[in-house]
Write a protein that holds these residues in place. Structure first.
Motif, short mmCIF file in Angstrom:
data_model
loop_
_atom_site.label_atom_id
_atom_site.label_comp_id
_atom_site.label_asym_id
_atom_site.label_seq_id
_atom_site.Cartn_x
_atom_site.Cartn_y
_atom_site.Cartn_z
N SER A 175 14.23 46.17 26.63
CA SER A 175 13.02 45.71 27.41
C SER A 175 13.44 45.87 28.93
CB SER A 175 12.31 44.55 27.07
OG SER A 175 13.30 43.44 26.95
N GLY A 176 12.62 45.32 29.82
CA GLY A 176 13.19 45.32 31.18
C GLY A 176 13.31 46.56 31.67
N ASN A 177 14.22 46.67 32.78
CA ASN A 177 14.44 47.98 33.39
C ASN A 177 16.09 48.38 33.20
OD1 ASN A 177 14.22 50.28 34.86
ND2 ASN A 177 13.69 49.39 36.64
N PRO A 178 16.33 49.47 32.46
CA PRO A 178 17.72 49.74 32.38
C PRO A 178 18.43 50.45 33.60
CG PRO A 178 16.53 51.46 31.39
CD PRO A 178 15.40 50.37 31.91
N ALA A 179 19.59 50.02 33.99
CA ALA A 179 20.29 50.59 35.22
C ALA A 179 21.58 51.02 34.73
CB ALA A 179 20.13 49.69 36.29
N GLY A 180 22.39 52.03 35.34
CA GLY A 180 23.75 52.33 35.35
C GLY A 180 24.44 51.42 36.24
N GLN A 207 25.71 49.93 31.02
CA GLN A 207 24.21 49.91 31.07
C GLN A 207 23.69 48.48 30.81
OE1 GLN A 207 22.08 53.55 29.45
NE2 GLN A 207 20.26 52.14 28.96
N VAL A 208 22.76 48.17 31.93
CA VAL A 208 22.22 46.64 31.87
C VAL A 208 20.70 46.76 31.93
CG1 VAL A 208 22.08 44.70 32.92
CG2 VAL A 208 24.45 45.75 32.74
N ASP A 209 20.03 45.96 30.88
CA ASP A 209 18.72 46.16 30.88
C ASP A 209 18.30 44.73 31.97
OD1 ASP A 209 18.31 47.94 29.35
OD2 ASP A 209 17.92 46.83 27.46
N SER A 210 17.47 45.06 32.98
CA SER A 210 17.28 43.99 34.15
C SER A 210 15.81 43.52 33.87
CB SER A 210 17.58 44.60 35.57
OG SER A 210 18.83 44.94 35.76
N PHE A 211 15.71 42.01 34.37
CA PHE A 211 14.76 41.38 34.36
C PHE A 211 14.14 41.12 32.94
CE2 PHE A 211 14.44 43.44 38.39
CZ PHE A 211 14.70 42.31 39.46
N THR A 212 15.12 40.90 31.95
CA THR A 212 14.76 40.46 30.48
C THR A 212 15.93 39.64 29.83
OG1 THR A 212 14.17 41.46 28.45
CG2 THR A 212 15.57 42.71 29.90
N LYS A 213 15.87 39.21 28.87
CA LYS A 213 16.72 38.40 28.28
C LYS A 213 17.14 39.36 26.87
CE LYS A 213 16.48 33.82 29.82
NZ LYS A 213 16.34 32.32 29.47
N LEU A 214 16.36 40.15 26.50
CA LEU A 214 16.27 40.96 25.37
C LEU A 214 16.50 42.45 25.63
CD1 LEU A 214 12.72 39.69 23.97
CD2 LEU A 214 15.14 38.78 23.27
N LEU A 254 19.18 57.46 33.88
CA LEU A 254 18.25 56.51 34.12
C LEU A 254 17.51 56.51 35.66
CD1 LEU A 254 20.75 53.89 33.08
CD2 LEU A 254 18.91 54.82 31.53
N SER A 255 16.67 55.56 35.77
CA SER A 255 15.91 55.57 37.02
C SER A 255 16.94 55.51 38.31
CB SER A 255 14.87 54.48 37.14
OG SER A 255 15.30 53.11 36.98
N GLU A 256 17.92 54.42 38.18
CA GLU A 256 18.76 54.35 38.92
C GLU A 256 20.30 53.82 38.45
OE1 GLU A 256 15.49 53.97 41.73
OE2 GLU A 256 15.89 52.82 39.88
N THR A 257 21.40 54.51 39.12
CA THR A 257 22.69 54.04 38.59
C THR A 257 23.20 53.41 40.15
OG1 THR A 257 22.95 55.57 37.01
CG2 THR A 257 25.02 54.72 38.08
N PRO A 276 9.95 50.91 35.13
CA PRO A 276 9.58 49.90 34.16
C PRO A 276 9.58 48.44 35.00
CG PRO A 276 11.40 51.11 33.10
CD PRO A 276 11.25 51.68 34.42
N VAL A 277 10.39 48.33 35.74
CA VAL A 277 10.52 46.84 36.27
C VAL A 277 11.29 47.01 37.59
CG1 VAL A 277 10.68 44.55 36.22
CG2 VAL A 277 10.74 45.75 34.29
N THR A 278 10.39 46.86 38.53
CA THR A 278 10.90 47.15 40.04
C THR A 278 11.07 46.10 41.05
OG1 THR A 278 9.34 49.23 39.50
CG2 THR A 278 10.57 49.26 41.81
N GLY A 279 12.60 45.67 41.31
CA GLY A 279 12.60 44.63 42.22
C GLY A 279 12.15 44.82 43.66
#
Length: 267
Positions: free
Chosen positions: A16-21, A6-13, A43-46, A207-210
């Motif tokens: 926060s950001g958007n979690p993806a599997g 599980q990775v939080d994207s569009f963040t360094k913290l 999650l919103s996407e895996t 949360p954050v949508t590429g």
């Protein structure tokens, strides 16, 4: 047994950001299994990458808990983050997807994704979208992404939105629909702000949508006369995205990520 991250994207913290599997396996799973894994991750996407015969080339699919989607920016960022930082892959990575080939490069701590982009066109839905959001604005539509874009006046209104999702799902728009981007002009630090709603694919708010920024980038580039943009998606978790407009209806989406879970899935 497969690796799962599980990775939080569009963040360094973390958190926060958007979690993806990200499901790592040498074997491509069938549609129903991917749905079950995505539902289990909740999650919103895996993402489901599988290496092809070429070095640094992968087939990549994305699933919400209810359906497969044709494009997902944050889960692509999460997948490349796993490939670069967890699995030690060097050089550019190429993903074959339902949206064509996507390239991701690592530049220091930044990941740069090369995506298709599309300038949305004006559509006569101001009133119906405004009623669902309880907010006035101007409506646009992107045919390729099947996303509506609704421009409103300021950040305060954007952050105060409390959409009626049942009313939103019943919108009679006359076009295929996957999501609704709501956006406003920025305040100096950021060129624009946005939020993204997609109850039609089982995600009330992402949360954050590429993928939304493949539409937002050309939209705000045209208005502001800028080829490089800084954006903030003003969800509860929040996230920052940098954009570079490229030739040939392409866009660079630049961000960071952080791994929060490493594990194994016993299926």
């Amino acid at each position: 047994m497969a690796a799962i991250y599980q990775v939080d994207s569009f963040t360094k913290l973390p958190f926060s950001g958007n979690p993806a599997g990200v499901y790592i396996s040498d074997v491509e799973q069938d549609y129903e299994t991917c749905i079950k894994i995505a539902r289990e991750m909740n999650l919103s996407e895996t993402a489901f990458p599988v290496r092809t015969t070429d070095d640094n080339h992968y087939r990549l699919r994305w699933f919400t808990p209810t359906t497969e989607v044709p494009m997902c920016g944050h889960a692509t960022l999460a997948t490349s983050w796993v490939h670069f930082t967890e699995l030690g892959i060097d050089g550019d990575i190429y993903y074959e997807t339902l949206s064509g080939q996507l390239k991701v490069s690592r530049i220091g701590d930044d990941l740069k994704m090369d995506f298709p982009s599309e300038l949305p066109f004006r559509i006569d839905l101001d009133q119906s979208i405004g009623e669902a959001l309880d907010c006035n604005g101007m409506a646009y539509y992107s045919t390729g992404t099947r996303k509506l874009l609704f421009e409103i006046s300021d950040r305060k209104k954007l952050e105060g939105l409390h959409p009626d999702f049942s009313k939103m799902e019943k919108l009679s728009v006359g076009v295929p629909l996957r999501g609704l981007i709501v956006t406003c002009k920025g305040d100096g630090e950021f060129d624009f702000f946005s939020r993204y709603f997609a109850p039609w694919v089982g995600i009330n708010e992402d949360p954050v949508t590429g993928s939304a920024h493949t539409v937002l980038g050309p939209f705000w580039s045209e208005r502001l006369g800028k080829d490089k943009l800084r954006a903030y998606q003003a969800s509860q978790r929040g996230g920052e995205i940098r954009l570079e407009i490229l030739d040939g209806n392409r866009i660079s989406i630049i961000g960071n990520a952080v791994t929060v879970i490493r594990g194994q899935m016993l299926v």
